[in-house]
Design an enzyme around this catalytic site. Structure first.
Site, PDB file in Angstrom:
ATOM      1  N   THR B  35      44.773  43.142  49.585  1.00 44.50           N
ATOM      2  CA  THR B  35      45.536  44.350  49.324  1.00 44.50           C
ATOM      3  C   THR B  35      45.235  45.412  50.428  1.00 44.50           C
ATOM      4  OG1 THR B  35      44.034  45.243  47.771  1.00 44.50           O
ATOM      5  CG2 THR B  35      45.409  43.799  46.749  1.00 44.50           C
ATOM      6  N   GLY B  36      44.019  45.281  51.001  1.00 44.79           N
ATOM      7  CA  GLY B  36      43.868  46.358  52.186  1.00 44.79           C
ATOM      8  C   GLY B  36      44.763  45.910  53.331  1.00 44.79           C
ATOM      9  N   ASP B  56      35.026  38.735  51.511  1.00 46.70           N
ATOM     10  CA  ASP B  56      35.392  38.980  50.344  1.00 46.70           C
ATOM     11  C   ASP B  56      34.443  39.221  49.452  1.00 46.70           C
ATOM     12  OD1 ASP B  56      36.805  38.946  47.819  1.00 46.70           O
ATOM     13  OD2 ASP B  56      37.113  36.839  47.789  1.00 46.70           O
ATOM     14  N   TYR B 124      26.749  44.600  26.005  1.00 45.99           N
ATOM     15  CA  TYR B 124      27.218  43.437  25.361  1.00 45.99           C
ATOM     16  C   TYR B 124      28.609  43.428  24.933  1.00 45.99           C
ATOM     17  CZ  TYR B 124      27.493  40.375  21.003  1.00 45.99           C
ATOM     18  OH  TYR B 124      27.590  39.771  20.023  1.00 45.99           O
TER      19      TYR B 124
END
Lengths: 182, 147
Positions: B35-36, B56, B124
């Site tokens: 997306t960059g 990534d 949790y």
């Protein structure tokens, strides 16, 4: 919040990331910060990223209809990117480990935003209404008391000025052909 | 300071890189360009205190909602591991989305939404919520969408 709705993946990924960040702080003593970003806009946004500010500005500049989802009465608060970066910088340097909101508390309806975009760009685009997507939040506005008191931060760029600077960026992108087929 | 910015070619990441460089820090920018955009960092290439690494942070496959969850979970986990190993300060860019469709207005940091993600039980609760969201993300036609 609905964890299995269409917006769920983004919300849940961030909530999970917050929980894990806090766990690393508690279990391993990592010096962490948790920043909660509200809607931010400005130059270098992707023209087709689906965010309302970039959508409206690109539609206005291209003379396309401006699409409002729902009645246009839902509100958002928009923070100009350089204000946001200043807040992030202060949080990084001087903040604590608990979550901190960094956003602009001035709230606008989608109708008001469309009016600002039309005024600033001088566009004659019409405004059209489309059905509201599932799970779209009706309102969102930061309480920035913590950032104000602990970091001495608050936004300085107001919506009209920020939209003007953003529209200048998109206009230049449009002129160099970046938005032609995007 | 030496600062690692993940998502440095993104909208906010690139502005953040500018800011830390202007303050005299050394910046390592990391992005996978999903997306960059390279043009957001073009003006920094050749800067003596800036280095770019194409990577990534989640290092897996890329399918919209699944990618979102992997960046939030595996990407955050990997970056926290680096911070732990290096004794570095870590800043998570979270979001107002954690408040959901809020019943309290405006939203102070103390407002939980429906689950408190940073409380003692948060790990949790969020792991379970995460598992539900991940399951739904593997269904077809469930695009992730931010504002």
């Amino acid at each position: 919040m609905n964890p299995v709705g269409p917006r769920g993946v983004y919300d849940e990924a961030k909530r999970f990331a917050e929980a894990m960040t806090m766990a690393y702080h508690r279990a391993h003593g990592v010096d962490t910060r948790i920043l909660r970003i509200f809607n931010t806009y400005g130059p270098r946004m992707r023209p087709r990223d689906g965010r309302v500010v970039s959508n409206f500005i690109v539609q206005a500049l291209r003379g396309e209809p401006i699409t409002i989802f729902g009645t246009g009465e839902q509100t958002r608060s928009f923070c100009y990117c350089l204000d946001e970066v200043e807040g992030i910088h202060r949080l990084f340097m001087h903040g604590d480990h608990e979550p901190t909101n960094i956003g602009n508390p001035n709230e606008f309806t989608m109708k008001e935003l469309a009016e600002v975009v039309l005024r600033v760009t001088g566009s004659r685009s019409e405004v059209v209404y489309r059905p509201l997507p599932e799970d779209d939040p009706k309102q969102r506005r930061p309480d920035i008391t913590k950032a104000r008191t602990q970091l001495g931060w608050e936004p300085t760029v107001q919506l009209e000025e920020g939209v003007r600077r953003t529209a200048e960026y998109f206009r230049a992108e449009l002129e160099r052909g970046a938005l032609a087929t995007a | 300071m030496r600062i690692l910015i993940t998502g440095a070619a993104g909208f906010l990441g690139s502005h953040l890189a500018d800011r830390f460089l202007a303050d005299g820090h050394e910046v390592v920018g990391m992005d996978n360009f999903i997306t960059g955009r390279p043009e957001n960092l073009a003006h920094l290439m050749g800067h003596e205190r800036f280095r770019f690494v194409r990577h990534d942070v989640s290092q897996f496959i890329f399918v919209d909602g699944i990618q979102t969850l992997k960046v939030g979970s595996l990407g955050t986990h990997n970056a926290l591991g680096v911070a732990k190993a290096k004794g570095a300060r870590f800043l998570l860019a979270s979001t107002s989305e954690v408040y959901g469709d809020p019943l309290v207005h405006p939203q102070p940091e103390s407002y939980w939404g429906h689950v408190n993600p940073v409380g003692p039980r948060g790990v949790y609760d969020e792991a379970k919520r995460f598992a539900e969201a991940m399951t739904m993300a593997y269904e077809p036609c469930r695009p992730a969408r931010g504002l």
